[in-house]
Design an enzyme around this catalytic site. Structure first.
Site, PDB file in Angstrom:
ATOM      1  N   GLY A  62      42.239  48.184  34.308  1.00 59.31           N
ATOM      2  CA  GLY A  62      42.759  47.332  33.464  1.00 59.31           C
ATOM      3  C   GLY A  62      42.437  47.156  32.150  1.00 59.31           C
ATOM      4  O   GLY A  62      42.010  45.746  31.705  1.00 59.31           O
ATOM      5  N   ALA A  63      42.220  48.201  31.447  1.00 60.68           N
ATOM      6  CA  ALA A  63      41.670  48.178  30.190  1.00 60.68           C
ATOM      7  C   ALA A  63      42.744  47.853  28.735  1.00 60.68           C
ATOM      8  O   ALA A  63      42.437  48.049  27.760  1.00 60.68           O
ATOM      9  CB  ALA A  63      40.950  49.395  29.633  1.00 60.68           C
ATOM     10  N   GLY A  91      43.873  42.123  27.783  1.00 64.38           N
ATOM     11  CA  GLY A  91      43.088  40.802  28.247  1.00 64.38           C
ATOM     12  C   GLY A  91      41.570  41.485  28.226  1.00 64.38           C
ATOM     13  O   GLY A  91      41.028  41.782  27.089  1.00 64.38           O
ATOM     14  N   SER A 130      36.197  35.998  40.571  1.00 66.98           N
ATOM     15  CA  SER A 130      36.694  34.724  39.996  1.00 66.98           C
ATOM     16  C   SER A 130      36.002  33.499  40.536  1.00 66.98           C
ATOM     17  O   SER A 130      35.648  33.670  41.832  1.00 66.98           O
ATOM     18  CB  SER A 130      38.262  34.579  40.341  1.00 66.98           C
ATOM     19  OG  SER A 130      38.720  33.236  40.069  1.00 66.98           O
ATOM     20  N   TYR A 141      45.229  35.154  45.676  1.00 63.24           N
ATOM     21  CA  TYR A 141      44.480  35.289  44.668  1.00 63.24           C
ATOM     22  C   TYR A 141      42.916  35.162  44.808  1.00 63.24           C
ATOM     23  O   TYR A 141      42.090  35.898  44.792  1.00 63.24           O
ATOM     24  CB  TYR A 141      44.800  34.947  43.364  1.00 63.24           C
ATOM     25  CG  TYR A 141      43.886  35.174  42.022  1.00 63.24           C
ATOM     26  CD1 TYR A 141      44.227  36.334  41.345  1.00 63.24           C
ATOM     27  CD2 TYR A 141      42.976  34.293  41.565  1.00 63.24           C
ATOM     28  CE1 TYR A 141      43.078  36.687  40.178  1.00 63.24           C
ATOM     29  CE2 TYR A 141      42.144  34.494  40.593  1.00 63.24           C
ATOM     30  CZ  TYR A 141      42.319  35.604  39.777  1.00 63.24           C
ATOM     31  OH  TYR A 141      41.424  35.958  38.878  1.00 63.24           O
TER      32      TYR A 141
END
Length: 266
Positions: free
Chosen positions: A8-9, A12, A134, A157
């Site tokens: 996920g680079a 964000g 998270s 999530y």
């Protein structure tokens, strides 16, 4: 100089972390779904790019194979890629394998990717696995693991992220004799990212705080040897659902995980 894979680079936290690490000369392996955005990050950081959709477990396994084909060792794996939520949404989505999407991308994909990259991590120098979790956490319902009842994206999530924390503890125990450490981190709350904007929540903490908290687990010397921990930003903490760390819960989660991966043929 360490060899570091960040999933996920392309946006964000992942992109900001890559830019921060590049400034210190680390060798970066950059994963993302969008090749154009990934190329932009590579142009800034000098990283090597790998494109894959982690909503497919077969593609996740192929990603690991592609990395193994090009590299002999890996010092740090940052499992950062994830699917967020739209506030109030009850739209249930499924992955390429037919699994609830957030469970697949936020949990099953990093579990599989880590497993497939263990040979490279074992060749690294005191390698580290950093799982981006998270503060939003919910226990899985083992009677409804695919969350088909009373579904909300936010709940899905939170379930996926707590599962990742539980798995991190198991992984740390599994790797205790290898010198590889595994930790989970809630980087910061509702940072200024695309994921936060899509959630409809206001920004609460700066992206820089999340980068610093994650970076600390990547290469801070004072955390060498620390493993099986969950960090709330830079502070070691306990999950909001203590049952997630019990042996009974972790065993049920591990059995479910194995069955889902096996059913997907990976």
């Amino acid at each position: 100089m360490a060899t570091i894979l960040i999933t996920g680079a392309s946006d964000g936290l992942g992109r900001a972390l890559a830019e921060d690490l590049a400034a210190d000369g680390h060798r970066l392996l950059l994963h993302g779904r969008n090749p154009q955005r990934l190329a932009q990050v590579a142009a800034v950081t000098g990283g090597e790019t790998f494109t894959a959709d982690l909503s497919s477990l077969a593609a996740t396994k192929q990603l690991a194979a592609d990395i193994r084909a090009r590299h002999r060792g890996l010092d740090v794996l940052v499992n950062n890629a994830g699917v967020g939520f739209e506030g109030g949404s009850t739209l249930r989505e499924t992955s390429a394998d037919g699994y609830e999407l957030r469970l697949a991308v936020n949990y099953l994909a990093p579990v599989l990717l880590t497993r497939e990259l263990l040979p490279l991590l074992r060749e690294g120098t005191a390698a580290r696995v950093v799982n981006v979790a998270s503060v939003g956490q919910q226990l899985l319902d083992f009677d409804d693991p695919q969350h088909e009842q009373h579904f909300t994206q936010a709940d899905a999530y939170c379930r996926s992220k707590l599962a990742l924390i539980s798995h991190t503890v198991d992984l740390a125990e599994e790797l205790a004799a290898s010198g590889i450490t595994a930790n989970a981190v809630h980087p910061a709350t509702f940072m200024a990212t695309t994921m936060t904007r899509k959630s409809g929540m206001p920004t609460q903490e700066p992206l820089e705080k999340g980068v610093a908290a994650t970076r600390r687990l990547v290469d801070a010397s004072e955390l060498a040897g620390t493993t099986g921990a969950y960090f709330h930003s830079e502070d070691e903490a306990q999950p909001s659902e203590p049952d997630a760390l019990t042996t009974a819960y972790r065993q049920r989660l591990a059995a479910l995980t194995q069955s889902l991966l096996a059913a997907a043929g990976v």
